[in-house]
Design a protein around this motif. Sequence first.
Motif, PDB file in Angstrom:
ATOM      1  N   THR A 151     -14.916  -7.449  31.751  1.00 40.60           N
ATOM      2  CA  THR A 151     -14.758  -8.518  32.742  1.00 40.60           C
ATOM      3  C   THR A 151     -15.233  -8.050  34.110  1.00 40.60           C
ATOM      4  OG1 THR A 151     -12.917  -9.495  31.534  1.00 40.60           O
ATOM      5  CG2 THR A 151     -13.068 -10.022  33.873  1.00 40.60           C
ATOM      6  N   PHE A 152     -14.990  -6.795  34.410  1.00 38.54           N
ATOM      7  CA  PHE A 152     -15.420  -6.228  35.680  1.00 38.54           C
ATOM      8  C   PHE A 152     -16.933  -5.995  35.705  1.00 38.54           C
ATOM      9  CE2 PHE A 152     -16.156  -2.317  38.222  1.00 38.54           C
ATOM     10  CZ  PHE A 152     -15.948  -2.878  39.458  1.00 38.54           C
ATOM     11  N   THR A 153     -17.492  -5.554  34.596  1.00 38.98           N
ATOM     12  CA  THR A 153     -18.911  -5.191  34.533  1.00 38.98           C
ATOM     13  C   THR A 153     -19.839  -6.404  34.485  1.00 38.98           C
ATOM     14  OG1 THR A 153     -18.254  -3.205  33.326  1.00 38.98           O
ATOM     15  CG2 THR A 153     -20.574  -3.743  33.319  1.00 38.98           C
ATOM     16  N   SER A 154     -19.428  -7.453  33.824  1.00 38.93           N
ATOM     17  CA  SER A 154     -20.304  -8.619  33.642  1.00 38.93           C
ATOM     18  C   SER A 154     -20.829  -9.206  34.948  1.00 38.93           C
ATOM     19  CB  SER A 154     -19.588  -9.701  32.831  1.00 38.93           C
ATOM     20  OG  SER A 154     -19.408  -9.263  31.514  1.00 38.93           O
ATOM     21  N   PRO A 155     -20.003  -9.450  35.953  1.00 39.34           N
ATOM     22  CA  PRO A 155     -20.548  -9.995  37.205  1.00 39.34           C
ATOM     23  C   PRO A 155     -21.529  -9.038  37.888  1.00 39.34           C
ATOM     24  CG  PRO A 155     -18.171 -10.258  37.164  1.00 39.34           C
ATOM     25  CD  PRO A 155     -18.536  -9.405  35.990  1.00 39.34           C
ATOM     26  N   LEU A 156     -21.302  -7.735  37.744  1.00 42.18           N
ATOM     27  CA  LEU A 156     -22.225  -6.770  38.334  1.00 42.18           C
ATOM     28  C   LEU A 156     -23.605  -6.879  37.689  1.00 42.18           C
ATOM     29  CD1 LEU A 156     -19.928  -3.600  38.487  1.00 42.18           C
ATOM     30  CD2 LEU A 156     -20.450  -5.211  40.331  1.00 42.18           C
ATOM     31  N   ILE A 157     -23.609  -6.986  36.370  1.00 39.61           N
ATOM     32  CA  ILE A 157     -24.875  -7.113  35.643  1.00 39.61           C
ATOM     33  C   ILE A 157     -25.557  -8.427  36.001  1.00 39.61           C
ATOM     34  CG2 ILE A 157     -25.873  -7.382  33.339  1.00 39.61           C
ATOM     35  CD1 ILE A 157     -23.659  -5.438  32.362  1.00 39.61           C
ATOM     36  N   LEU A 158     -24.793  -9.505  36.059  1.00 44.57           N
ATOM     37  CA  LEU A 158     -25.376 -10.807  36.397  1.00 44.57           C
ATOM     38  C   LEU A 158     -25.926 -10.823  37.820  1.00 44.57           C
ATOM     39  CD1 LEU A 158     -22.846 -13.188  34.658  1.00 44.57           C
ATOM     40  CD2 LEU A 158     -25.191 -12.690  33.976  1.00 44.57           C
ATOM     41  N   ALA A 159     -25.220 -10.181  38.739  1.00 42.36           N
ATOM     42  CA  ALA A 159     -25.711 -10.125  40.121  1.00 42.36           C
ATOM     43  C   ALA A 159     -27.041  -9.378  40.189  1.00 42.36           C
ATOM     44  CB  ALA A 159     -24.682  -9.453  41.015  1.00 42.36           C
TER      45      ALA A 159
END
Length: 150
Positions: free
Chosen positions: A67-75
Amino acid sequence: MSLFMGLVVFTGSRQVTRIGADRAIVVLLPTTLVLSTVLALWSWQAGGQPWFFGWFAVITVINSLRTFTSPLILAQAMEPMGELAGTASAVIGTISMGGGALLAMLIDRTIAGSVTPLAVAYAGYGAVGLAFALWARRHRTPSAITDPAA
């Protein structure tokens, strides 16, 4: 579970500003893969029925890290899109939801009194995700990788 996930995201956001999104991704994706593999082996060894609270704790940690990593990858994926970022985000969301539903359907059919198929799916899909992330990282500009603000 949701409280723990919220705490991970909240505290993790402070760390990302210090170490950079790229380093966080490079550390967290392999960590989730290792935890998923351990979970799969433990589940298999326990005949598909490991101790519930231990299993739940490991699944919670894995889901929190993802959950923490997904937004980083999407950004990072949106960074080169500029004015098309909204459209690109919609496409990624559609493919993620549809593709995730299809992949979940494959695993759902195999779960019958055992959590092993779910744990194996976490490890397998995690390995595929890590491979894609490493591939994408190789195709980024060097300044975006070394700049912690990127």
